[in-house]
Design an enzyme around this catalytic site. Structure first.
Site, short mmCIF file in Angstrom:
data_model
loop_
_atom_site.label_atom_id
_atom_site.label_comp_id
_atom_site.label_asym_id
_atom_site.label_seq_id
_atom_site.Cartn_x
_atom_site.Cartn_y
_atom_site.Cartn_z
N ASP A 185 42.59 44.44 36.28
CA ASP A 185 41.72 44.79 35.53
C ASP A 185 42.07 43.60 34.46
O ASP A 185 43.21 43.54 33.81
CB ASP A 185 41.88 45.97 34.58
CG ASP A 185 40.77 46.16 33.60
OD1 ASP A 185 40.43 45.18 32.84
OD2 ASP A 185 40.33 47.20 33.46
N HIS A 186 41.09 42.44 34.36
CA HIS A 186 41.52 41.35 33.86
C HIS A 186 41.68 41.40 32.33
O HIS A 186 42.33 40.68 31.56
CB HIS A 186 40.57 39.95 34.10
CG HIS A 186 39.48 40.03 33.46
ND1 HIS A 186 38.32 40.83 33.59
CD2 HIS A 186 38.97 39.39 32.25
CE1 HIS A 186 37.24 40.61 32.63
NE2 HIS A 186 37.68 39.77 31.85
N HIS A 248 37.69 48.26 31.56
CA HIS A 248 38.04 47.47 30.57
C HIS A 248 38.19 48.57 29.31
O HIS A 248 39.13 48.34 28.67
CB HIS A 248 37.05 46.34 30.25
CG HIS A 248 36.77 45.48 31.42
ND1 HIS A 248 37.85 45.11 32.32
CD2 HIS A 248 35.93 44.79 31.83
CE1 HIS A 248 37.33 44.30 33.19
NE2 HIS A 248 36.34 44.00 33.08
C1 BG6 Z 1 33.67 41.62 34.08
C2 BG6 Z 1 32.56 42.00 34.26
O1 BG6 Z 1 34.73 42.46 34.64
O2 BG6 Z 1 33.98 41.42 32.72
C3 BG6 Z 1 31.42 41.25 33.68
O3 BG6 Z 1 32.38 42.21 35.65
C4 BG6 Z 1 31.52 40.84 32.24
O4 BG6 Z 1 30.29 41.75 33.91
C5 BG6 Z 1 33.10 40.55 32.14
O5 BG6 Z 1 30.89 39.93 31.95
C6 BG6 Z 1 33.30 40.21 30.70
O6 BG6 Z 1 34.57 39.80 30.55
P1 BG6 Z 1 35.21 38.84 29.53
O7 BG6 Z 1 36.84 38.45 29.61
O8 BG6 Z 1 34.47 37.60 29.42
O9 BG6 Z 1 35.00 39.73 28.19
#
Ligand code: BG6
Length: 518
Positions: A185-186, A248
């Site tokens: 989960d980044h 997230h």
């Molecule tokens: C991803 C989703 O996990 O996270 C995307 O699949 C979303 O839809 C993205 O745009 C948002 O990531 P960040 O790091 O730009 O907030």
């Protein structure tokens, strides 16, 4: 999360190496780790792909990715050439057993060349339907068995609902030990998300007030300005609840609500997070409308530019019922949080890209000052800014300068940019390094992924089975549908304007920098 030391020899095999993720995230992050001298002395990145790109084409494609997406900007020739010499592409049919015996041979040859037993990381940058095929291929080639040095990294979406996540976990754990599985989960790789734990458990003064006695409610907002772009095909089957909240936003909620871990041992931290998910109050199916609101953007204007509605995006059905906005109210039923609402919202095509957590404290128990001194005494508010601004703001009341006793709110501010003057690494840099070091603290364990799905199951089931008849129900460039306002206003609250738009006009800003070293 782990200490700044280089991992041992590593062979990373990327499945789906010709895809977007590899070009946008994985290679720019690995290249930054290389520039920071954080990659092992011996490393190789082996990309597997169907496309038949040759080595030069592949490296050029990756360099374009670095030039476009790396936080450092364009790559310089000499370091890029050296880094690229560690990267190769192999045309591979993922259904063929030979693909996997080839990997085994590559590993053996690197062992000889490096005279070391390298860690072997399988990175699955592939659509969900390929995960099982690859896991079984690796298992047949007995590439799963060396528990200490083999790791498999699985990208989201991790399942589509509780049932499919369970099946996926079952299938993966037939071949791999849980310690070998890294579910990404980044958001957990972002410095500001990790900082929630540093802030809570590196300080003594916040923990005593971090509970229902002092906190009125919590708001977690992840707003995106972008629309669905070219990802309509994927997004149609997902929607905002699955794409963002299930992973997230729930991760952020866990970090805010969890009890203190005894140590930063990976399982210790993950146990505490799972406890939060298990404590989420079940939502009765017939009450879903009181706990959740969904929306879909129609055409509108963002920063002076006209943008189309979701149903007009490529790959999206003209009568699509997929939500691009979701707001949810959750309760964590335990001693610390009983009856404190946690409001989570996320959406695409909102006015700005802002992610933040707002902790709203309770009002003072008794109004000491005459009404004229404090006509609008505002309760304290703590804002954890996740992106694009990174930092923390605390709002409190002070005496306004002058001969009369008048109170005004001020904001005390900590900004990462101003205090440290070094940019944060990309989330994938942190996460890739942690996989190389076998530190799973920032990755989801099987039970956590399932508990996340379980907490949202009633909403998913009701939304999946009932067509939204009012879509599109918010204009691109607005803060979402009316239903989201109703959801929160029924409790006497309102969504907070994300900070950077609000705070300058809301309160004088008192800047705080890091303490000088003594
Ligand atoms: C991803 C989703 O996990 O996270 C995307 O699949 C979303 O839809 C993205 O745009 C948002 O990531 P960040 O790091 O730009 O907030």
């Amino acid at each position: 999360m782990s200490a700044l030391e280089r991992p041992g020899a590593t062979l990373i095999t990327i499945f789906g190496a010709g895809g977007d993720l590899t070009q946008r995230k994985l290679i720019p992050s690995l290249y930054n780790l290389y520039l920071d001298k954080l990659l092992p002395e011996h490393f190789m990145v082996a990309g597997l792909d169907r496309s038949g790109m040759n080595e030069d084409e592949f490296r050029q494609h990756l360099r374009e990715g670095v030039d476009t997406y790396s936080r450092r900007g364009k790559a310089e020739d000499a370091p890029w050439r050296d880094f690229a010499s560690h990267v190769s592409i192999f045309k591979a049919d993922l259904l063929s057993p030979k693909t996997y015996t080839d990997i085994a041979e590559r590993l053996a040859s690197k062992e000889n060349e490096w005279n070391a037993e390298p860690s072997c990381i399988f990175y699955l940058a592939v659509p969900p339907n390929m995960i099982e095929i690859i896991a079984r291929g690796l298992t047949k080639a007995r590439l799963n068995i060396e528990r200490a040095r083999v790791r498999i990294v699985v990208e989201k979406p991790f399942g589509h609902n509780l049932d499919s996540a369970r099946k996926l976990n079952q299938m993966l754990t037939e071949s791999f030990h849980e310690n070998q599985i890294y579910r990404i989960d980044h958001y957990l790789g972002k410095d500001t998300v990790q900082n929630i734990l540093a802030f809570r458990y590196g300080n003594t003064i916040f923990e005593p007030i971090w509970n229902r006695s002092y906190i009125d409610h919590v708001q977690i907002t992840v707003a995106e300005k972008l629309g669905v772009e070219h990802r309509g095909g994927y997004y149609e089957g997902a929607g905002a609840l699955r794409d963002m909240i299930q992973n997230h936003l729930l991760q952020i909620l866990c970090l805010i609500a969890m009890e203190a871990p005894v140590s930063f041992n990976d399982n210790e931290v993950r146990n505490k997070k799972v406890d939060v998910l298990h404590a989420i109050r079940p939502i009765p199916h017939d009450q879903v409308h009181r706990y959740a609101a969904r929306g879909q953007y129609g055409a509108g204007w963002i920063e002076g530019e006209q943008v189309c509605g979701y149903r007009q995006e490529p790959g999206v059905a003209q009568d699509s019922c997929t939500e691009t906005f979701a707001a949810v109210k959750l309760f964590v039923d335990n001693w610390r949080w009983q009856d404190v609402p946690f409001y989570l919202r996320t959406g695409k095509r909102l006015p700005s890209r802002i992610s933040e957590v707002a902790i709203q404290f309770r009002p003072v128990p008794h109004q000491t000052f005459p009404l004229a001194a404090a006509p609008e005494l505002r309760p304290n508010r703590l804002l954890l800014l996740i992106q694009p601004e990174e930092g923390i703001l605390l709002r409190f009341e002070v005496k306004h300068p002058g001969s009369t006793m008048t109170l005004s709110p001020v904001m005390m501010q900590f900004s990462y940019r101003e205090a440290f003057k070094t940019p944060s690494p990309d989330a994938y840099e942190t996460l890739l390094l942690d996989v190389m070091k076998a530190d799973a603290t920032l990755f989801m364990r099987a039970d956590q992924a399932e508990a996340g799905w379980s907490a949202l199951a009633p909403i998913l089931e009701v939304w999946d089975s009932t067509r939204a008849t009012d879509f599109p129900n918010y204009q691109a460039g607005s803060w979402g549908p009316e239903e989201a306002e109703i959801l929160i206003s029924q409790d006497g609250h309102g969504w907070m304007m994300p900070t950077y738009m609000q705070c300058e006009k809301d309160a004088a800003v008192c800047r705080v920098t890091t303490e000088p070293k003594t």
